[in-house]
Motif scaffolding. Structure first.
Motif, PDB file in Angstrom:
ATOM      1  N   GLY A  49      47.694  17.584   0.262  1.00  0.00           N
ATOM      2  CA  GLY A  49      47.921  18.098  -1.080  1.00  0.00           C
ATOM      3  C   GLY A  49      47.647  17.081  -2.164  1.00  0.00           C
ATOM      4  N   GLY A  50      47.526  15.798  -1.800  1.00  0.00           N
ATOM      5  CA  GLY A  50      47.219  14.747  -2.771  1.00  0.00           C
ATOM      6  C   GLY A  50      45.733  14.721  -3.100  1.00  0.00           C
ATOM      7  N   PRO A  51      45.314  13.938  -4.087  1.00  0.00           N
ATOM      8  CA  PRO A  51      43.916  13.901  -4.510  1.00  0.00           C
ATOM      9  C   PRO A  51      43.058  12.945  -3.680  1.00  0.00           C
ATOM     10  CG  PRO A  51      45.216  12.553  -5.976  1.00  0.00           C
ATOM     11  CD  PRO A  51      46.173  13.161  -4.986  1.00  0.00           C
ATOM     12  N   TYR A  52      43.186  13.000  -2.371  1.00  0.00           N
ATOM     13  CA  TYR A  52      42.423  12.144  -1.460  1.00  0.00           C
ATOM     14  C   TYR A  52      42.357  12.821  -0.099  1.00  0.00           C
ATOM     15  CZ  TYR A  52      47.237  11.204  -0.240  1.00  0.00           C
ATOM     16  OH  TYR A  52      48.552  11.377   0.097  1.00  0.00           O
ATOM     17  N   LEU A  53      41.424  12.378   0.734  1.00  0.00           N
ATOM     18  CA  LEU A  53      41.346  12.811   2.122  1.00  0.00           C
ATOM     19  C   LEU A  53      41.705  11.621   3.003  1.00  0.00           C
ATOM     20  CD1 LEU A  53      37.968  14.803   2.174  1.00  0.00           C
ATOM     21  CD2 LEU A  53      40.287  15.727   2.056  1.00  0.00           C
ATOM     22  N   ALA A  54      42.522  11.852   4.025  1.00  0.00           N
ATOM     23  CA  ALA A  54      42.776  10.835   5.054  1.00  0.00           C
ATOM     24  C   ALA A  54      41.650  10.957   6.081  1.00  0.00           C
ATOM     25  CB  ALA A  54      44.133  11.058   5.706  1.00  0.00           C
ATOM     26  N   TYR A  55      41.146   9.816   6.539  1.00  0.00           N
ATOM     27  CA  TYR A  55      39.943   9.772   7.378  1.00  0.00           C
ATOM     28  C   TYR A  55      40.193   8.929   8.616  1.00  0.00           C
ATOM     29  CZ  TYR A  55      35.423   7.655   8.676  1.00  0.00           C
ATOM     30  OH  TYR A  55      34.341   7.170   9.359  1.00  0.00           O
ATOM     31  N   THR A  56      39.766   9.422   9.770  1.00  0.00           N
ATOM     32  CA  THR A  56      39.712   8.617  10.991  1.00  0.00           C
ATOM     33  C   THR A  56      38.392   8.912  11.700  1.00  0.00           C
ATOM     34  OG1 THR A  56      40.810  10.284  12.368  1.00  0.00           O
ATOM     35  CG2 THR A  56      42.224   8.619  11.352  1.00  0.00           C
ATOM     36  N   TRP A  91      39.346   8.765   1.500  1.00  0.00           N
ATOM     37  CA  TRP A  91      38.244   9.142   0.613  1.00  0.00           C
ATOM     38  C   TRP A  91      38.881   9.752  -0.626  1.00  0.00           C
ATOM     39  CZ3 TRP A  91      33.147  11.228   2.881  1.00  0.00           C
ATOM     40  CH2 TRP A  91      32.849  10.607   4.100  1.00  0.00           C
ATOM     41  N   ARG A  92      38.456   9.311  -1.809  1.00  0.00           N
ATOM     42  CA  ARG A  92      39.022   9.915  -3.011  1.00  0.00           C
ATOM     43  C   ARG A  92      37.973  10.012  -4.107  1.00  0.00           C
ATOM     44  NH1 ARG A  92      42.293   6.359  -6.655  1.00  0.00           N
ATOM     45  NH2 ARG A  92      41.241   4.377  -6.599  1.00  0.00           N
ATOM     46  N   PRO A  93      37.966  11.148  -4.799  1.00  0.00           N
ATOM     47  CA  PRO A  93      37.064  11.302  -5.932  1.00  0.00           C
ATOM     48  C   PRO A  93      37.409  10.278  -7.005  1.00  0.00           C
ATOM     49  CG  PRO A  93      37.963  13.418  -5.277  1.00  0.00           C
ATOM     50  CD  PRO A  93      38.731  12.360  -4.541  1.00  0.00           C
ATOM     51  N   SER A  94      36.409   9.894  -7.773  1.00  0.00           N
ATOM     52  CA  SER A  94      36.614   8.905  -8.826  1.00  0.00           C
ATOM     53  C   SER A  94      35.917   9.368 -10.086  1.00  0.00           C
ATOM     54  CB  SER A  94      36.035   7.560  -8.397  1.00  0.00           C
ATOM     55  OG  SER A  94      35.980   6.670  -9.490  1.00  0.00           O
ATOM     56  N   SER A  95      36.595   9.224 -11.187  1.00  0.00           N
ATOM     57  CA  SER A  95      35.966   9.525 -12.466  1.00  0.00           C
ATOM     58  C   SER A  95      35.523   8.240 -13.160  1.00  0.00           C
ATOM     59  CB  SER A  95      36.927  10.312 -13.361  1.00  0.00           C
ATOM     60  OG  SER A  95      38.107   9.560 -13.548  1.00  0.00           O
ATOM     61  N   ALA A  96      35.796   7.095 -12.541  1.00  0.00           N
ATOM     62  CA  ALA A  96      35.399   5.812 -13.123  1.00  0.00           C
ATOM     63  C   ALA A  96      33.893   5.656 -13.012  1.00  0.00           C
ATOM     64  CB  ALA A  96      36.095   4.666 -12.398  1.00  0.00           C
ATOM     65  N   GLY A  97      33.242   5.372 -14.097  1.00  0.00           N
ATOM     66  CA  GLY A  97      31.793   5.220 -14.079  1.00  0.00           C
ATOM     67  C   GLY A  97      31.117   6.574 -13.932  1.00  0.00           C
ATOM     68  N   GLU A  98      29.828   6.563 -13.865  1.00  0.00           N
ATOM     69  CA  GLU A  98      29.057   7.795 -13.748  1.00  0.00           C
ATOM     70  C   GLU A  98      28.436   7.857 -12.365  1.00  0.00           C
ATOM     71  OE1 GLU A  98      25.133   9.726 -15.796  1.00  0.00           O
ATOM     72  OE2 GLU A  98      26.487   8.566 -17.057  1.00  0.00           O
ATOM     73  N   ALA A  99      28.638   8.967 -11.658  1.00  0.00           N
ATOM     74  CA  ALA A  99      28.049   9.132 -10.332  1.00  0.00           C
ATOM     75  C   ALA A  99      26.558   9.349 -10.477  1.00  0.00           C
ATOM     76  CB  ALA A  99      28.690  10.313  -9.621  1.00  0.00           C
ATOM     77  N   LEU A 100      25.782   8.700  -9.650  1.00  0.00           N
ATOM     78  CA  LEU A 100      24.336   8.862  -9.687  1.00  0.00           C
ATOM     79  C   LEU A 100      23.927  10.090  -8.890  1.00  0.00           C
ATOM     80  CD1 LEU A 100      23.322   5.146  -9.094  1.00  0.00           C
ATOM     81  CD2 LEU A 100      23.392   6.393 -11.258  1.00  0.00           C
TER      82      LEU A 100
END
Length: 196
Positions: A49-56, A91-100
């Motif tokens: 439910g948080g703004p990230y994915l847990a990854y293994t 893994w988490r989305p980021s709004s910092a900077g501009e995604a290419l």
């Protein structure tokens, strides 16, 4: 692209929703001084439910024959042998900077979303990746690596994950042991269980 959107997925994760679940598939690992070998890759991306994915992820040596590239395969039938590597992170989305924009993305593809990925390997390395998700494709490249005193001499990585006809195709490039960035592992994954 067809998948079930988890009901409690954070809206921040919508660009990554197609990745949520448990994945398994065959691949090939090869690098200078490492003979080519078939592998089994197990990946799990979950959310709470948080703004990230847990990854293994676990890469194991494949016991038995590698399925033909065009052939459908049963993920449960892939027999994993000795573990080659294990890693986990977020893994988490980021709004910092501009995604290419993702190279080769169609003109009508959704706008790219920034992405930050933090991964720790059991072998003693910790990675910070940045990149983007655009439609059914993720591209990330290492920005920083921290290594323990006994970890392998790895200096850079680049990874790509793309959804094609219900499977995820992936490639991992590595710069290590004095070699330039080049292919390390490739393969394909099929969903073996939906994500929570």
């Amino acid at each position: 692209m067809s998948f079930e959107l988890p009901y409690d997925l954070s809206p921040d994760l919508y660009p990554l929703a197609w990745l949520v679940g448990t994945w398994r598939g065959p691949g090939v690992l090869a690098y200078p001084d490492i003979p080519e070998r078939p592998i089994v890759v197990d990946v799990e991306l979950t959310h709470d439910g948080g703004p990230y994915l847990a990854y293994t992820s676990t890469i194991s040596l494949l016991e038995g024959a590698l399925p033909d590239r065009e052939q459908q395969f049963d993920p449960a039938a892939l027999e994993a042998g000795a573990i080659w590597s294990r890693e986990s992170g977020f893994w988490r989305p980021s709004s910092a900077g501009e995604a290419l924009p993702v190279a080769g993305a169609p003109a009508d593809a959704p706008s790219p979303s920034g992405l930050e990925v933090i991964v720790a390997e059991a072998s003693g390395a910790a990675w910070l990746f940045t990149g983007s998700a655009q439609g059914p494709r993720v591209d990330i490249a290492s920005q920083h690596v921290g290594r323990t005193a006994t970890a392998a001499d790895v200096v850079a990585q680049r990874r790509m994950y793309g959804w094609v006809r219900g499977e995820i195709f992936f490639s991992i490039e590595l710069a290590a042991f004095g070699h330039e960035l080049q292919s390390y592992a490739t393969g394909r994954l099929t969903r073996s269980a939906p994500g929570a």
